[in-house]
Design a protein around this motif. Structure first.
Motif, short mmCIF file in Angstrom:
data_model
loop_
_atom_site.label_atom_id
_atom_site.label_comp_id
_atom_site.label_asym_id
_atom_site.label_seq_id
_atom_site.Cartn_x
_atom_site.Cartn_y
_atom_site.Cartn_z
N ALA A 125 0.66 -1.44 0.04
CA ALA A 125 0.01 0.00 0.10
C ALA A 125 0.91 1.02 0.32
O ALA A 125 0.88 1.83 -0.41
CB ALA A 125 -0.84 0.36 1.24
N GLY A 126 1.93 1.17 0.87
CA GLY A 126 2.30 2.59 0.89
C GLY A 126 3.58 2.42 -0.44
O GLY A 126 3.44 4.04 -0.99
N GLU A 127 3.80 1.64 -1.19
CA GLU A 127 4.80 1.81 -2.80
C GLU A 127 3.59 2.31 -3.51
O GLU A 127 3.18 2.44 -4.57
CB GLU A 127 5.22 0.86 -2.61
CG GLU A 127 6.08 0.81 -4.05
CD GLU A 127 5.70 0.61 -5.23
OE1 GLU A 127 6.09 1.12 -7.10
OE2 GLU A 127 4.67 0.41 -5.64
N SER A 128 2.72 1.66 -3.35
CA SER A 128 1.52 2.38 -4.76
C SER A 128 0.78 3.78 -4.18
O SER A 128 0.12 4.09 -5.63
CB SER A 128 -0.13 1.15 -4.53
OG SER A 128 0.60 -0.02 -3.96
N GLU A 129 1.06 4.35 -3.21
CA GLU A 129 0.81 5.87 -2.90
C GLU A 129 1.23 6.88 -4.33
O GLU A 129 1.24 7.12 -4.79
CB GLU A 129 1.11 6.41 -1.58
CG GLU A 129 -0.27 5.74 -1.06
CD GLU A 129 0.85 6.56 0.14
OE1 GLU A 129 0.93 6.92 0.45
OE2 GLU A 129 -0.20 6.30 1.19
N HIS A 130 2.67 5.92 -4.53
CA HIS A 130 3.87 6.57 -5.46
C HIS A 130 3.40 6.44 -7.12
O HIS A 130 3.92 7.00 -7.80
CB HIS A 130 5.22 6.31 -5.68
CG HIS A 130 6.05 6.64 -4.27
ND1 HIS A 130 5.94 8.26 -3.68
CD2 HIS A 130 5.89 6.10 -3.02
CE1 HIS A 130 7.27 8.25 -2.28
NE2 HIS A 130 6.01 6.96 -2.11
N HIS A 131 2.31 5.53 -7.66
CA HIS A 131 1.95 5.15 -8.66
C HIS A 131 0.57 6.04 -9.13
O HIS A 131 0.30 6.58 -10.39
CB HIS A 131 1.03 3.52 -9.05
CG HIS A 131 2.66 2.45 -8.75
ND1 HIS A 131 2.73 2.08 -9.67
CD2 HIS A 131 3.48 2.23 -7.80
CE1 HIS A 131 3.93 0.92 -9.38
NE2 HIS A 131 4.19 1.52 -7.98
N GLN A 132 0.15 6.85 -7.89
CA GLN A 132 -0.77 7.56 -7.85
C GLN A 132 -0.49 8.98 -9.65
O GLN A 132 0.68 9.17 -9.23
CB GLN A 132 -1.83 8.26 -7.23
CG GLN A 132 -1.75 6.91 -5.89
CD GLN A 132 -2.51 8.36 -4.90
OE1 GLN A 132 -3.44 8.18 -4.83
NE2 GLN A 132 -1.58 8.08 -3.63
N PHE A 133 -1.80 9.07 -10.13
CA PHE A 133 -0.76 10.73 -11.00
C PHE A 133 -1.54 12.44 -10.65
O PHE A 133 -2.16 12.67 -10.44
CB PHE A 133 -1.77 10.94 -11.64
CG PHE A 133 -1.25 11.14 -13.19
CD1 PHE A 133 0.03 11.79 -13.56
CD2 PHE A 133 -2.02 11.11 -14.53
CE1 PHE A 133 0.55 12.28 -14.50
CE2 PHE A 133 -1.44 12.12 -15.85
CZ PHE A 133 -1.01 12.47 -15.44
N PHE A 134 -0.34 12.74 -9.52
CA PHE A 134 -0.83 14.00 -8.72
C PHE A 134 -0.28 14.88 -9.83
O PHE A 134 0.20 14.83 -10.84
CB PHE A 134 1.10 14.04 -7.81
CG PHE A 134 0.35 12.84 -6.94
CD1 PHE A 134 -0.51 12.99 -5.97
CD2 PHE A 134 1.60 11.89 -6.92
CE1 PHE A 134 -0.85 11.76 -4.58
CE2 PHE A 134 1.31 10.33 -5.74
CZ PHE A 134 0.36 10.83 -4.78
N GLY A 135 -0.79 15.87 -8.84
CA GLY A 135 -0.71 17.66 -10.14
C GLY A 135 0.47 17.56 -10.27
O GLY A 135 0.21 18.45 -11.45
N TRP A 136 1.25 17.53 -9.27
CA TRP A 136 2.87 17.77 -9.75
C TRP A 136 3.12 17.05 -10.79
O TRP A 136 3.95 17.64 -11.85
CB TRP A 136 3.46 18.38 -8.50
CG TRP A 136 4.20 16.90 -7.65
CD1 TRP A 136 3.06 15.99 -7.12
CD2 TRP A 136 5.14 15.21 -8.94
NE1 TRP A 136 4.36 14.77 -6.54
CE2 TRP A 136 4.40 14.54 -7.11
CE3 TRP A 136 6.09 15.97 -9.24
CZ2 TRP A 136 6.45 13.40 -7.47
CZ3 TRP A 136 7.02 14.28 -10.00
CH2 TRP A 136 7.25 13.39 -8.57
N VAL A 201 9.95 5.96 0.55
CA VAL A 201 9.17 4.98 0.06
C VAL A 201 8.50 3.99 1.25
O VAL A 201 9.64 3.40 2.16
CB VAL A 201 9.36 3.52 -1.38
CG1 VAL A 201 8.44 2.95 -1.40
CG2 VAL A 201 9.50 5.01 -2.34
N GLN A 202 7.38 4.32 1.52
CA GLN A 202 6.83 2.98 3.54
C GLN A 202 6.41 2.16 3.12
O GLN A 202 5.54 1.66 2.34
CB GLN A 202 6.24 4.25 4.14
CG GLN A 202 5.63 3.69 4.94
CD GLN A 202 7.13 3.27 6.53
OE1 GLN A 202 7.30 4.84 6.62
NE2 GLN A 202 6.90 2.03 7.28
#
Length: 266
Positions: A125-136, A201-202
């Motif tokens: 789950a912690g690593e999955s957050e970095h696969h999101q399409f963020f605004g930046w 990355v957590q």
């Protein structure tokens, strides 16, 4: 009378020599300007290739997560995973398969959301957050795509730049916007990637630090080369404008006198 003819012949010969010298100087100037513009175009092509290669690559942020036994590449629009070397028989790193997902893929987004919701029982789950399409990500990608489009338009204007000072000025302006938008994209990514929530990355066991990958440095190299192309484009545009101004304000030559005073009778 023969003296007047000799004087007129001497005067006309001098004018012709000056005209020939001016013509040769203008040819040398035009050749130098063309060489500068062509060099600028070559630099811009190289910069365009590096910038496009950087945007296409997923290696903007790279992290080795030992508990997942894989190396994760987090890009601007593409994320990839590669198994670690000691888990496979092959020793060639390039032969290892890459498993990639798009940040804007709806099905992948749903899986990421499910992993984040089950964060207490899901180690990914912690690593999955970095696969999101963020605004930046979107802002960085937008600036970089604008830079690529402007670079392509600059090439079209640069081809016509040696023939017209107007195209030379437009070419310099477009290259300036190319360098500016590319620099903005690099700056946004650099500062966003060094934020705590983006840099680390957590995992379930430990915390891992991401490093900036080769894609960023590849794109920065393209930005630097586009700045060099801008300098050469500005020099060529200024030279062409100066030549046009000098052609518009050519001094009127004095007409040859009908007789020289020293030949006049007293």
């Amino acid at each position: 009378m023969p003296s007047i003819l000799r004087f007129n012949q001497f005067y006309l010969t001098k004018i012709n020599e000056e005209n020939d010298a001016t013509t040769m100087s203008e040819r040398k100037t035009t050749s130098a300007q063309t060489i500068v513009i062509i060099s600028s175009l070559i630099l811009l092509i190289v910069a365009l290739g590096l910038q496009a290669g950087g945007v296409m690559s997923p290696s903007w942020q790279v992290v080795d997560i030992r508990e997942f036994r894989a190396t994760h590449h987090h890009g601007l629009w593409l994320d990839c995973t590669r198994p670690q070397l000691h888990l496979v028989k092959t020793q060639n790193k390039d032969d290892l398969p890459l498993h990639c997902t798009y940040k804007f893929d709806i099905s992948a987004t749903q899986i990421i959301d499910e992993n984040i919701e089950d964060i207490d029982q899901n180690s990914a789950a912690g690593e999955s957050e970095h696969h999101q399409f963020f605004g930046w990500h979107k802002f960085t990608l937008g600036f970089m795509l604008c830079a690529i489009i402007l670079a392509a338009l600059s090439l079209l204007c640069g081809i016509c730049a040696p023939c017209s000072s107007g195209f030379a000025v437009l070419y310099a302006i477009l290259v300036a916007f190319t360098a500016f938008t590319s620099t903005c994209g690099d700056a946004i990514f650099f500062f966003a990637a060094h934020r705590v929530d983006s840099r680390f990355v957590q995992g379930l066991v430990g915390t891992y630090e991401q490093v900036i990958g080769m894609a960023f440095y590849l794109h920065v190299a393209g930005t630097v080369i586009s700045c060099l192309a801008l300098i050469m484009a500005a020099i060529s545009a200024y030279s062409l404008l100066q030549n046009n101004e000098s052609e518009r304000h050519l001094p009127m030559r004095e007409m040859a006198p009908l007789h020289e005073p020293r030949f006049a009778r007293v």
